[in-house]
Scaffold this motif. Structure first.
Motif, short mmCIF file in Angstrom:
data_model
loop_
_atom_site.label_atom_id
_atom_site.label_comp_id
_atom_site.label_asym_id
_atom_site.label_seq_id
_atom_site.Cartn_x
_atom_site.Cartn_y
_atom_site.Cartn_z
N LEU A 26 12.01 -13.33 5.34
CA LEU A 26 12.65 -14.07 6.42
C LEU A 26 14.13 -13.72 6.52
N LYS A 27 14.79 -13.58 5.38
CA LYS A 27 16.21 -13.21 5.38
C LYS A 27 16.43 -11.85 6.01
N ARG A 28 15.55 -10.90 5.71
CA ARG A 28 15.71 -9.53 6.18
C ARG A 28 15.20 -9.31 7.59
N GLY A 29 14.65 -10.34 8.20
CA GLY A 29 14.14 -10.21 9.55
C GLY A 29 12.76 -9.59 9.62
N GLN A 30 12.10 -9.42 8.46
CA GLN A 30 10.75 -8.87 8.45
C GLN A 30 9.73 -9.93 8.86
N ALA A 31 10.10 -11.18 8.79
CA ALA A 31 9.25 -12.28 9.21
C ALA A 31 10.08 -13.23 10.06
N ASP A 32 9.41 -13.87 11.02
CA ASP A 32 10.08 -14.85 11.88
C ASP A 32 9.97 -16.26 11.30
N ALA A 33 9.02 -16.44 10.39
CA ALA A 33 8.82 -17.77 9.81
C ALA A 33 8.07 -17.64 8.49
N VAL A 34 8.24 -18.64 7.65
CA VAL A 34 7.43 -18.78 6.44
C VAL A 34 6.53 -19.98 6.66
N VAL A 35 5.24 -19.80 6.47
CA VAL A 35 4.27 -20.86 6.70
C VAL A 35 3.60 -21.19 5.37
N ALA A 36 3.65 -22.45 4.98
CA ALA A 36 3.07 -22.90 3.70
C ALA A 36 3.02 -24.42 3.72
N ASP A 37 2.57 -25.00 2.61
CA ASP A 37 2.60 -26.45 2.50
C ASP A 37 4.04 -26.92 2.65
N ASP A 38 4.26 -27.95 3.47
CA ASP A 38 5.64 -28.29 3.80
C ASP A 38 6.44 -28.80 2.61
N ILE A 39 5.79 -29.37 1.57
CA ILE A 39 6.55 -29.80 0.40
C ILE A 39 7.14 -28.59 -0.32
N ALA A 40 6.41 -27.47 -0.33
CA ALA A 40 6.93 -26.25 -0.95
C ALA A 40 8.08 -25.68 -0.13
N LEU A 41 7.96 -25.77 1.19
CA LEU A 41 9.03 -25.28 2.06
C LEU A 41 10.28 -26.14 1.94
N GLU A 42 10.11 -27.43 1.69
CA GLU A 42 11.28 -28.30 1.49
C GLU A 42 12.11 -27.79 0.32
N GLY A 43 11.44 -27.37 -0.76
CA GLY A 43 12.15 -26.85 -1.92
C GLY A 43 12.90 -25.57 -1.61
N LEU A 44 12.27 -24.68 -0.85
CA LEU A 44 12.93 -23.44 -0.46
C LEU A 44 14.16 -23.72 0.38
N ALA A 45 14.02 -24.60 1.36
CA ALA A 45 15.13 -24.90 2.26
C ALA A 45 16.29 -25.55 1.52
N LEU A 46 15.98 -26.44 0.56
CA LEU A 46 17.04 -27.10 -0.20
C LEU A 46 17.89 -26.11 -0.99
N GLY A 47 17.26 -25.04 -1.45
CA GLY A 47 17.99 -24.06 -2.25
C GLY A 47 18.58 -22.92 -1.46
N SER A 48 18.55 -23.00 -0.14
CA SER A 48 18.99 -21.86 0.68
C SER A 48 20.40 -21.99 1.20
N SER A 49 21.15 -23.00 0.74
CA SER A 49 22.51 -23.23 1.23
C SER A 49 22.52 -23.35 2.75
N GLU A 50 21.51 -24.07 3.27
CA GLU A 50 21.39 -24.37 4.70
C GLU A 50 21.15 -23.14 5.56
N GLN A 51 20.66 -22.06 4.97
CA GLN A 51 20.29 -20.89 5.76
C GLN A 51 18.99 -21.11 6.51
N PHE A 52 18.10 -21.95 5.93
CA PHE A 52 16.79 -22.19 6.51
C PHE A 52 16.58 -23.69 6.70
N ARG A 53 15.61 -24.00 7.56
CA ARG A 53 15.24 -25.40 7.77
C ARG A 53 13.74 -25.48 8.00
N VAL A 54 13.18 -26.62 7.65
CA VAL A 54 11.77 -26.89 7.88
C VAL A 54 11.65 -27.63 9.20
#
Length: 664
Positions: A565-593
């Motif tokens: 997603l960072k490199r533009g190879q994907a437009d979105a990450v799709v997964a269980d939303d609880i797992a995505l919450e963890g990714l977004a929290l650690g991204s320094s606000e680069q991503f959002r669910v």
């Protein structure tokens, strides 16, 4: 994954060129800063220090610093010495062989440093300069040379914080011999006021503010140094630029919090730092448990943590912390009773008073030890009492050990009496991750594994499994149980037993923070776009069988989807939303669910081989009790700060009706 923390300190106080006056502070400043940055309880940096290098050496080390840094790393460059400009106003850092008439070939240019930072993959960079200043020479004051060189402008870049010791129109003062009356210090230990402030703020932890959370970010340190200079009437104003930085950059840890870091679970720290008062209050209940753990190190760390929370800006949290401390003290006092005869008695002209006999007893009756001591007399009484106390302590320790460390029960599932093998999904921030540097596991489901280990008196031995190999790990007896992000499906229940769910979730979508689709998920998952998900997961099956015609990319873990997603190879990450919450929290606000979710509800459970009925039932009973406890909310809050607990909570009836424990 947490990256490396690397620092390069360059200090120049001796110059070949006569026009560049020698300085007294840089070497001592660099040594002091190296001490605190390299301290594992403060900075935790790998520090390299260069004293009086020539230009070529300095440039080689600067290039190595940034070229060898990867995206998750934290890099700090500190330069102390003269900063000068050429005829075009370009900033250069003078090295020991620099000449003012040949700056391009003998000094390190700010442009060189900026280019190396731009070329680097590192996204967290701090440049700290105790140089580059201009103005009139105050009488009696050693200063660092230069004129209006626009320091920050010449070094500004993406992900770069620039901190300077003074503005472009001021001098940076040294403390010590020759200093003006406005700046005082120890003549035998000259130092820069700016760097002295940096070192003190980090070493004492005083820079940890707003409120104290055990970490010192760059803004907090800058504010502390600014106050430090003002209190000493220094005629210099430090500068800070964070224009191109997203989120906070944490430069160091408060050393006062070291016991909390080392003795308590990482989830406690996360919970204490939550922005939500109810989450911090839940952590107070977790700390109460640590006070009763029987481990003196953990108990002391819990007391320190509770003491920090007594200063919480939320009155309810502060009150709960004070109440927990008071309750803990009362519990400690209740553990020891003392002999207290109703009145002193005399024997052989020696008085035995209550204060002289701290021996466990019952309501005022003299003990055998007291009676014998009185008959023998003072010299032997003390010896006998000492022996008796030692004997009582040994018996008590033996009794406590036998009851607090019971023999692990034999189990057909957990054949090893010391360990239980737990398969856990990795690369799921907040749920389960492994630090590649020290191979330590962390996350909510790791916390669950640890608590299950306590139930069976075994240490959980964690090992990573992918979604594709998870069932095989049980079939091949590699894992006794599976936890990490393991979905309870009808198909899987044909092969394994399940206890749960401990979490319920649905399929979510994570995008870059600046992407706001007007049509929600439909626009994100439209033909021509690319969505990344876990290979072999329920989500992959859902995407491929749904009406969405998005191109599906699969990766073995979500971290690799994040990179795509960072490199533009994907437009979105799709997964269980609880797992995505963890990714977004650690991204320094680069991503959002995104708010929308789709697909059926998914249950996360604990899987174990069919037929382990006794163990399965025990785990179920534990989960039913645990799900109602404040500790469960506290653990969730610690791993997912500011995430709605109720959105993912599984109640008792759901656990009761969904769990499957077979007898054969």
């Amino acid at each position: 994954m947490s990256g490396r923390r690397r620092a390069l300190l360059i200090a120049v106080d001796s110059y070949d060129a006569a026009k560049l006056a020698g300085l007294r502070a840089p070497q001592l400043d660099a040594e002091a800063l190296e001490r605190v940055l390299g301290d594992p309880n403060i900075g935790g940096f790998e520090v390299q220090t260069l004293i009086n290098p020539d230009r070529q050496t300095a440039e080689e080390k600067i290039e190595e610093l940034f070229a060898h840094a990867s995206s998750p790393d934290f890099v700090l460059l500190y330069v102390s010495g003269h900063g000068v400009k050429d005829q075009f106003g370009r900033l250069h850092f003078a090295m020991t062989n620099s000449r003012e008439d040949k700056l391009s070939s003998t000094a390190v240019s700010a442009q060189f440093v900026r280019d190396r930072m731009t070329d680097s993959s590192c996204k967290s960079i701090v440049v700290c300069l105790d140089c580059c200043h201009a103005g009139a020479f105050p009488p009696g004051t050693n200063h660092r040379a230069g004129e209006d060189v626009g320091v920050i402008r010449q070094l500004r870049g993406r992900g770069v914080v620039v901190m300077t010791s003074s503005s472009a129109l001021q001098y940076s003062f040294e403390v010590g011999k020759g200093a003006s009356s406005e700046v005082v210090g120890d003549d035998d230990a000259p130092s820069s006021l700016f760097t002295s402030g940096l070192v003190k703020g980090l070493e004492t932890g005083e820079a940890d503010r707003y409120p104290s959370d055990g970490r010192i970010d760059v803004q907090e340190l800058f504010d502390y140094v600014q106050e430090y200079l003002n209190n000493r009437n220094a005629k210099q104003t430090p500068g800070l630029d964070t224009t191109n930085v997203e989120g906070k950059l944490y430069l160091a840890s408060n050393p006062e919090w070291a016991p909390i870091h080392t003795a308590l679970d990482a989830s406690v720290l996360h919970g204490m730092r939550s922005a939500r008062p109810e989450m911090r209050q839940a952590i107070v209940e977790v700390l109460r448990g640590y006070l009763k753990s029987g481990d003196s190190t953990e108990a002391e760390a819990a007391r320190i943590a509770l003491d920090k929370l007594t200063d919480d800006n939320d009155a309810a949290v502060a009150h709960a912390a004070r109440a927990a401390i008071t309750a803990g003290q009362a519990s400690d006092e209740a553990e020891t009773t003392y002999a207290a005869p109703s009145e002193p008695r005399t024997d052989h002209d020696h008085t035995i008073a209550a204060s002289k006999a701290p021996v466990a007893t019952t309501s005022g009756k003299e003990t055998t030890v007291e009676y014998l001591a009185a008959k023998i007399g003072r010299p032997w009484r003390r010896a006998l009492l000492a022996v008796a106390v030692v004997a009582i302590v040994l018996v008590a320790v033996s009794w406590i050990w036998s009851y607090s460390k019971p023999e692990p029960p034999k189990s057909s599932l957990f054949e090893d009496l010391n360990y239980m093998n737990v398969g856990i999904r990795m690369g799921m921030p907040g749920l389960s991750t492994m630090d590649e540097d020290d191979a330590r596991f962390s996350g909510l489901e790791v916390d669950i594994a640890n608590r299950l280990g306590q139930q069976f008196y075994r240490n959980p031995r964690l090992f990573p499994v992918s979604a594709e190999e998870s069932l095989n790990s049980i079939a091949e007896n590699k894992a006794d149980i599976l936890i990490g992000g393991f979905e309870m499906t009808a198909e899987r229940k044909q092969n394994v037993d399940f206890v749960g769910p401990h979490l319920r979730t649905r399929t979510g979508v994570m995008v870059k923070s600046d992407f706001f689709p007007t049509e929600g998920i439909v626009e994100i998952l439209q033909p021509g776009r690319f969505a990344c998900t876990l290979s072999g997961s329920v989500t992959e099956t859902l995407l491929r069988s749904s009406s969405y015609e998005v191109n599906v990319i699969t990766q073995p873990n979500l971290r690799m989807c994040e990179v795509a997603l960072k490199r533009g190879q994907a437009d979105a990450v799709v997964a269980d939303d609880i797992a995505l919450e963890g990714l977004a929290l650690g991204s320094s606000e680069q991503f959002r669910v995104v708010a929308d979710r789709f697909g059926p509800e998914v249950y996360y459970g604990i899987a174990l081989p069919r037929g382990a009925f006794e163990e399965c039932t025990k785990i179920k009973e534990w989960l039913l009790d645990f799900s109602k406890s404040p500790e469960w909310r506290g653990i969730f809050a610690a791993n997912f700060p500011d995430v709605d607990f109720n959105r993912y909570y599984a109640d008792e009836s759901l656990i009761e009706n969904t769990s499957v424990c077979s007898k054969e």
